[in-house]
Design a protein around this motif. Structure first.
Motif, PDB file in Angstrom:
ATOM      1  N   ALA B 111       0.820  -1.211   0.000  1.00  0.00           N
ATOM      2  CA  ALA B 111       0.000   0.000   0.000  1.00  0.00           C
ATOM      3  C   ALA B 111       0.846   1.249   0.000  1.00  0.00           C
ATOM      4  O   ALA B 111       1.812   1.364   0.765  1.00  0.00           O
ATOM      5  N   THR B 112       0.468   2.200  -0.862  1.00  0.00           N
ATOM      6  CA  THR B 112       1.133   3.516  -0.856  1.00  0.00           C
ATOM      7  C   THR B 112       0.068   4.607  -1.004  1.00  0.00           C
ATOM      8  O   THR B 112      -1.060   4.338  -1.413  1.00  0.00           O
ATOM      9  N   HIS B 113       0.470   5.826  -0.686  1.00  0.00           N
ATOM     10  CA  HIS B 113      -0.381   6.960  -1.010  1.00  0.00           C
ATOM     11  C   HIS B 113      -0.606   6.967  -2.522  1.00  0.00           C
ATOM     12  O   HIS B 113       0.249   6.520  -3.293  1.00  0.00           O
ATOM     13  N   VAL B 114      -1.757   7.474  -2.943  1.00  0.00           N
ATOM     14  CA  VAL B 114      -2.167   7.350  -4.341  1.00  0.00           C
ATOM     15  C   VAL B 114      -1.167   7.949  -5.330  1.00  0.00           C
ATOM     16  O   VAL B 114      -1.114   7.546  -6.496  1.00  0.00           O
ATOM     17  N   THR B 115      -0.343   8.893  -4.877  1.00  0.00           N
ATOM     18  CA  THR B 115       0.620   9.505  -5.806  1.00  0.00           C
ATOM     19  C   THR B 115       2.034   8.947  -5.643  1.00  0.00           C
ATOM     20  O   THR B 115       2.968   9.444  -6.261  1.00  0.00           O
ATOM     21  N   GLU B 116       2.187   7.919  -4.808  1.00  0.00           N
ATOM     22  CA  GLU B 116       3.544   7.446  -4.492  1.00  0.00           C
ATOM     23  C   GLU B 116       3.760   5.974  -4.802  1.00  0.00           C
ATOM     24  O   GLU B 116       4.469   5.263  -4.087  1.00  0.00           O
ATOM     25  N   VAL B 119       7.248   3.932  -4.655  1.00  0.00           N
ATOM     26  CA  VAL B 119       7.926   3.354  -3.493  1.00  0.00           C
ATOM     27  C   VAL B 119       7.557   1.879  -3.283  1.00  0.00           C
ATOM     28  O   VAL B 119       8.111   1.221  -2.412  1.00  0.00           O
ATOM     29  N   SER B 120       6.619   1.367  -4.072  1.00  0.00           N
ATOM     30  CA  SER B 120       6.193  -0.028  -3.884  1.00  0.00           C
ATOM     31  C   SER B 120       6.972  -1.006  -4.756  1.00  0.00           C
ATOM     32  O   SER B 120       6.833  -2.224  -4.611  1.00  0.00           O
ATOM     33  N   ALA B 121       7.812  -0.488  -5.661  1.00  0.00           N
ATOM     34  CA  ALA B 121       8.452  -1.353  -6.674  1.00  0.00           C
ATOM     35  C   ALA B 121       9.225  -2.511  -6.029  1.00  0.00           C
ATOM     36  O   ALA B 121       8.968  -3.690  -6.324  1.00  0.00           O
ATOM     37  N   GLN B 122      10.121  -2.187  -5.129  1.00  0.00           N
ATOM     38  CA  GLN B 122      10.966  -3.217  -4.527  1.00  0.00           C
ATOM     39  C   GLN B 122      10.143  -4.236  -3.748  1.00  0.00           C
ATOM     40  O   GLN B 122      10.358  -5.450  -3.844  1.00  0.00           O
ATOM     41  N   LEU B 138      -3.798   1.494  -3.530  1.00  0.00           N
ATOM     42  CA  LEU B 138      -3.570   2.944  -3.631  1.00  0.00           C
ATOM     43  C   LEU B 138      -4.489   3.689  -2.672  1.00  0.00           C
ATOM     44  O   LEU B 138      -5.705   3.765  -2.883  1.00  0.00           O
ATOM     45  N   MET B 139      -3.883   4.255  -1.612  1.00  0.00           N
ATOM     46  CA  MET B 139      -4.670   4.853  -0.527  1.00  0.00           C
ATOM     47  C   MET B 139      -4.995   6.325  -0.799  1.00  0.00           C
ATOM     48  O   MET B 139      -4.305   6.988  -1.562  1.00  0.00           O
ATOM     49  N   MET B 140      -6.041   6.821  -0.109  1.00  0.00           N
ATOM     50  CA  MET B 140      -6.483   8.218  -0.260  1.00  0.00           C
ATOM     51  C   MET B 140      -6.674   8.551  -1.733  1.00  0.00           C
ATOM     52  O   MET B 140      -6.312   9.633  -2.206  1.00  0.00           O
ATOM     53  N   SER B 141      -7.292   7.628  -2.448  1.00  0.00           N
ATOM     54  CA  SER B 141      -7.353   7.749  -3.897  1.00  0.00           C
ATOM     55  C   SER B 141      -8.201   8.928  -4.354  1.00  0.00           C
ATOM     56  O   SER B 141      -8.086   9.362  -5.503  1.00  0.00           O
ATOM     57  N   HIS B 142      -9.049   9.475  -3.463  1.00  0.00           N
ATOM     58  CA  HIS B 142      -9.858  10.637  -3.885  1.00  0.00           C
ATOM     59  C   HIS B 142      -8.987  11.859  -4.134  1.00  0.00           C
ATOM     60  O   HIS B 142      -9.440  12.830  -4.733  1.00  0.00           O
ATOM     61  N   MET B 143      -7.738  11.829  -3.632  1.00  0.00           N
ATOM     62  CA  MET B 143      -6.887  13.026  -3.726  1.00  0.00           C
ATOM     63  C   MET B 143      -6.262  13.216  -5.103  1.00  0.00           C
ATOM     64  O   MET B 143      -5.742  14.291  -5.392  1.00  0.00           O
ATOM     65  N   ALA B 144      -6.270  12.174  -5.920  1.00  0.00           N
ATOM     66  CA  ALA B 144      -5.627  12.280  -7.235  1.00  0.00           C
ATOM     67  C   ALA B 144      -6.684  12.387  -8.329  1.00  0.00           C
ATOM     68  O   ALA B 144      -7.726  11.737  -8.255  1.00  0.00           O
ATOM     69  N   PRO B 145      -6.404  13.198  -9.363  1.00  0.00           N
ATOM     70  CA  PRO B 145      -7.296  13.171 -10.525  1.00  0.00           C
ATOM     71  C   PRO B 145      -7.212  11.792 -11.196  1.00  0.00           C
ATOM     72  O   PRO B 145      -6.254  11.049 -10.967  1.00  0.00           O
ATOM     73  N   ILE B 146      -8.224  11.461 -11.991  1.00  0.00           N
ATOM     74  CA  ILE B 146      -8.305  10.112 -12.557  1.00  0.00           C
ATOM     75  C   ILE B 146      -7.033   9.727 -13.309  1.00  0.00           C
ATOM     76  O   ILE B 146      -6.533   8.616 -13.162  1.00  0.00           O
TER      77      ILE B 146
END
Lengths: 334, 334
Positions: B111-116, B119-122, B138-146
């Motif tokens: 799990a990562t913040h929707v714009t990050e 950081v999950s690659a490894q 993808l957390m807090m997904s309302h914060m990012a545009p589609i």
């Protein structure tokens, strides 16, 4: 009245919520709740026994305080909000409606089972003559096919109802069903269409949004979900959601949130949640009053009461037909 | 695995619900809950600290019992259900994930913040190497545009995620937004799409149905709504609603209802409801951890904490930026 609003909300905690507190509201509680709702500029506040005017009986549950005293307290407290009452022909009478009118009630909703609109004719006529704003209220609406629902709503309109509500009494409808039904009502009626939800399937809010999308302009809410079963559409949450969507309710969001937290929450015997019983009601689509009968019948015939309730829902058994519950259980055991 | 199901449900009460009980789960409680969920044939049961593996810290709240003991108890109890864990890179490590794997966990959600998502690659790589079923979250997904949401989901897919979840961490999304976003994810991804709801706006169930309508096939539920904030989509209610709709979850309805009533309800410190605080979080679309800071800042500068939270939501302030809360309050007071 309220012409500047997109959706006109009626708060039902002091009527539908009466079930959730065993009809124990006091005048002081009504004054406090109405005062807080009035400050939040809620258009209508319904005050009656949970089963409508005259509902205080051994059969439906005795009110702790005479509902006319509660109506009077509400009228005296409200400066902005209008006071509404509920009337089920057969439980309440025109005489009782007149008393409520004399005390200052402005609006009545005349409620019948979804297939029995014809019993509302006289009461709607009389209510209009008294100068009350008069709406029809079709209960257990999931039990009728759409054509029947529309036919019955048109009957209420023909009697003089100025709006007709579709009432999902068991919280049994799904969002696509609500959209389809409200759309059909909007197409068939010249008067406004309303929607009253219950949360037994967790869908009170989702269904309410679908009703509004389909054109419903009269919506019921219960603050802090203080309603029968799993409660209704939670008023302060609805106000927030509609504000997010840019739909005007006229309700002051912070004041309604404060009313819920500070005035109404302390009144609840226990917080509203979706329990096994309320979920079973929504899933089966039956009256909550069947629950106890089904439990007893289940014990007697060693059948899961849920199976009995689901079968009763399929057979569209209605209030007053409780005798059938034992028959159904017996047949299932065989 | 679970190929015969239309929707595969992950039960999150023993992870997201950890927040609601201050991370106090015991091995006995986990055995009881997992046993009841297993009997109801729930496909996946997530067991971790509320903030994922390694979350037991002073900052995120100390667990009463080491989460690895809880994971072990869950694995030992489950005969049918698979045990899942949550991992937030930066809080949990690959080392901890390996321990969970060695104890018998089958699935990890990274799990990562929707714009990050980067950081999950490894962690996604390593999880796949361990043979874990590996999903992105993808957390807090309302914060990012589609477009941003889709881009980040595609990143997770490119790292090897076998499904990507859109997580409405603050319960801030409306049904049409959920439908639009899940549709976009379905169009852009080759892997399955999941949805995790919160009920802060009363829309957990309504939004979940919209996600499924748009093509989501992985859905989170929390039994008896035992989750953070106002809880998640209530698992037993979801099972009932999807059964009504003819959507196969494989869950035994009566057993999951019994599990909720008899095993889980007694664990709740208080029943889940939508309070002023959880509603404010959903309306403002911010982290629940901001609440206390906003209350303090509001007192200091004589600003309604709700106004501060709404402003923080507009500015899309995220966890770790709590210093901004005082700045925002000060500016609003001026």
């Amino acid at each position: 009245m309220f012409d500047d609003l997109d959706v006109v909300i009626t708060e039902v905690a002091l009527r539908d919520g009466s079930h959730a507190v065993s009809h124990s509201f006091t005048e002081e509680q009504v004054r406090n709740v109405v005062g807080a709702l009035d400050k939040a500029r809620v258009p209508y506040i319904e005050v009656s026994h949970g089963d409508g005017l005259g509902g205080s009986t051994l059969q439906y549950g005795l009110s702790k305080v005479d509902e006319f005293k509660l109506i009077q307290a509400a009228v005296e407290t409200a400066e902005f909000s209008k006071i509404a009452v509920l009337l089920l022909p057969g439980i309440g009478t025109v005489h009782e409606l007149r008393r409520a009118r004399e005390l200052g009630a402005s609006l009545v909703r005349v409620a019948t089972h979804v297939t029995e609109a014809d019993v509302s004719a006289q009461h709607i006529h009389e209510a209009r003559k008294m100068g009350l704003t008069t709406f029809g209220f079709l209960m257990m609406s999931h039990m009728a096919p759409i054509e029947k629902l529309v036919e019955q709503a048109k009957l209420m309109e023909s009697y003089g109802a100025e709006a007709v509500y579709m009432t999902d009494s068991a919280g049994a409808l799904l969002p696509d069903q609500v959209y389809e039904r409200i759309t059909a009502l909007k197409e068939a009626l010249n008067v406004e269409v309303g929607f009253h939800a219950h949360n037994n399937l967790g869908l009170a809010m989702g269904n309410t949004l679908e009703a509004i999308r389909a054109g419903a302009t009269r919506i019921d809410g219960s603050i802090r979900s203080l309603g029968a079963g799993a409660g209704n559409t939670q008023t302060e949450v609805l106000a927030a959601v509609l504000e997010k969507k840019g739909i005007r309710t006229g309700i002051d969001l912070y004041n309604i949130m404060d009313a819920a937290e500070d005035v109404v929450a302390p009144l609840l015997k226990s917080p509203q949640e979706i329990t096994k019983d309320s979920l079973t009601m929504g899933y089966a689509g039956v009256y909550s009053s069947f629950q106890l009968h089904a439990k007893r019948a289940g014990e007697k015939y060693d059948v899961d009461p849920r199976d009995i309730l689901i079968e009763l829902g399929k057979q569209k058994v209605v209030g007053g037909q409780e005798d059938m519950i034992l028959d159904v259980a017996k047949r299932m055991a065989e």
